[in-house]
Design a protein around this motif. Structure first.
Motif, short mmCIF file in Angstrom:
data_model
loop_
_atom_site.label_atom_id
_atom_site.label_comp_id
_atom_site.label_asym_id
_atom_site.label_seq_id
_atom_site.Cartn_x
_atom_site.Cartn_y
_atom_site.Cartn_z
N ARG A 18 0.83 -1.21 0.00
CA ARG A 18 0.00 0.00 0.00
C ARG A 18 0.86 1.25 0.00
NH1 ARG A 18 -3.33 -3.30 3.90
NH2 ARG A 18 -5.24 -3.76 2.72
N ALA A 21 2.35 1.72 -3.40
CA ALA A 21 1.33 2.20 -4.34
C ALA A 21 1.08 3.69 -4.13
CB ALA A 21 0.03 1.41 -4.16
N ILE A 59 -2.97 -2.42 -7.08
CA ILE A 59 -3.61 -1.19 -6.58
C ILE A 59 -3.51 -0.08 -7.62
CG2 ILE A 59 -3.48 0.69 -4.89
CD1 ILE A 59 -2.56 -1.45 -2.83
N VAL A 63 -6.59 1.63 -9.55
CA VAL A 63 -6.92 3.05 -9.44
C VAL A 63 -7.07 3.67 -10.82
CG1 VAL A 63 -6.02 5.32 -8.73
CG2 VAL A 63 -5.93 3.39 -7.14
N ALA A 97 -6.15 5.27 -3.64
CA ALA A 97 -5.75 3.88 -3.44
C ALA A 97 -6.70 3.18 -2.47
CB ALA A 97 -4.31 3.83 -2.91
#
Length: 148
Positions: A18, A21, A59, A63, A97
């Motif tokens: 995460r 990303a 991710i 997006v 995200a």
């Protein structure tokens, strides 16, 4: 409920994915380049010895695939005082995200996604960002079925 080593390792790897990303989405916006093209470049020609985690790539591509719907949701559910264009750039990237994860990713726990987004906002953004991120993502999680 106690975590098994496998569960905690997965959570740790997802946290790192995460964050990466977020970094890529933020970089793409700052450089004015397409995030999908940036992530594809980093997959093809890594800039570090460690390749990008698959979940990071998922991710960023997610997006980009849902860009308009994500931005519409952020516009609709943020307060009129803080439309996306007025948010700090890191918050926009973080919210994009997390919104993708909440609405389109499979097998994610909404409270974990929100908690990790708040944590990243605490680390990387303004003092008021964690509360804002938490509230906006909670709204989006509550209406996610209407966004698909």
């Amino acid at each position: 409920m106690p975590q098994t080593p496998d569960t905690s390792a997965r959570r740790g790897s997802r946290s790192k994915a995460r964050k990466k990303a977020l970094d890529l989405l933020f970089e793409a916006e700052q450089r004015g380049v397409n995030a999908r093209e940036l992530v594809d470049q980093r997959v093809d020609v890594p800039t570090t010895q460690t390749p990008l985690p698959d979940y990071t790539v998922q991710i960023v591509r997610g997006v980009v695939d849902h860009w308009a719907a994500i931005n519409d949701a952020l516009q609709t559910y943020s307060s009129s005082d803080w439309p996306p264009e007025r948010m700090p750039a890191v918050d926009r990237s973080l919210l994009r995200a997390a919104t993708w994860e909440l609405v389109w990713a499979e097998g994610v726990d909404a409270p974990v996604v929100i908690s990790e987004a708040v944590k990243l906002a605490q680390e990387l953004s303004t003092d008021s960002s964690p509360k804002f991120v938490n509230g906006l993502l909670a709204k989006i999680a509550a209406v996610k079925q209407s966004l698909v």
